[in-house]
Design an enzyme around this catalytic site. Sequence first.
Site, short mmCIF file in Angstrom:
data_model
loop_
_atom_site.label_atom_id
_atom_site.label_comp_id
_atom_site.label_asym_id
_atom_site.label_seq_id
_atom_site.Cartn_x
_atom_site.Cartn_y
_atom_site.Cartn_z
N CYS A 73 -6.62 -5.11 5.05
CA CYS A 73 -5.81 -3.94 4.70
C CYS A 73 -6.12 -2.85 5.72
O CYS A 73 -7.28 -2.43 5.86
CB CYS A 73 -6.16 -3.47 3.29
N CYS A 183 0.25 -2.41 8.93
CA CYS A 183 -0.06 -2.73 7.53
C CYS A 183 0.07 -4.24 7.38
O CYS A 183 1.03 -4.84 7.89
CB CYS A 183 0.92 -2.02 6.58
#
Length: 262
Positions: A73, A183
């Site tokens: 992440c 992302c």
Amino acid sequence: MSSKPIGIFDSGVGGTSIWKEIHSLMPFEKTIYLADSRNAPYGEKSVKDIVELSKKNTDKLLSMGCKIIVVACNTATTNAINELRYLYSIPFIGIEPAIKPAALKSQTKAIGILATKGTLSSALFSKTSELHTQNIKVIEVEGNGLVELIESGKKDSPEMESLLKQLLQPMLLQKIDYLVLGCSHYPYLIPTLKKILPEDVQIIDSGEAVARQTKSVLTQHDLLNTSTSFARPEFLSNKNPVILADLINAEENGFSVSYFDF
């Protein structure tokens, strides 16, 4: 220790894009993937909340015997990985937007970065960007709403295509030739992005680099599994396991996805 699993966590299902690269490179390594979908997206949360959630995810994976943790992440990496490395003794692998290769290869001297607010506003992202983008025009765009649509199973929807067209417009006006995906959810949007972007715009994500780094760190710490037996991965989700199962083609691949609760 070498036979113990690699732990991977993300603020939802997007980090499976990283898991796929790790599993492809090291199919004999046992992997446990944790999707904290209940708290997705992390990009809108405070640094304190991101750190606390990252610690909870780490504790869960450590309780399952993991030998290394991949923070799949961008937002958690840029806001929490230094704290995690300080608090825990095992190795951590982070993920950052691939700014350096985009800046080095750009011919138009303009690159776009699509990422969450939490990543773009972090000190680590700012430091990396300043280091590699001198004389490069960087168009940063917050991908507001993208993670929520992916987490809802709408990655290929007309709604997603419409939102991406809106978000990419400022980049296209500046004639970018590289789009950096900041992302781990966003690689799932590549088919739609290719429909929208001109053919000369290249898309870069960090998945392969993270997998190679994970293997390198395992080797350095003498933690690489020496078995030659295929290791069946394990998947956990704390919200909607069906979305996660669909992304990894669980039924077709014979994978199981379990529900967990903090």
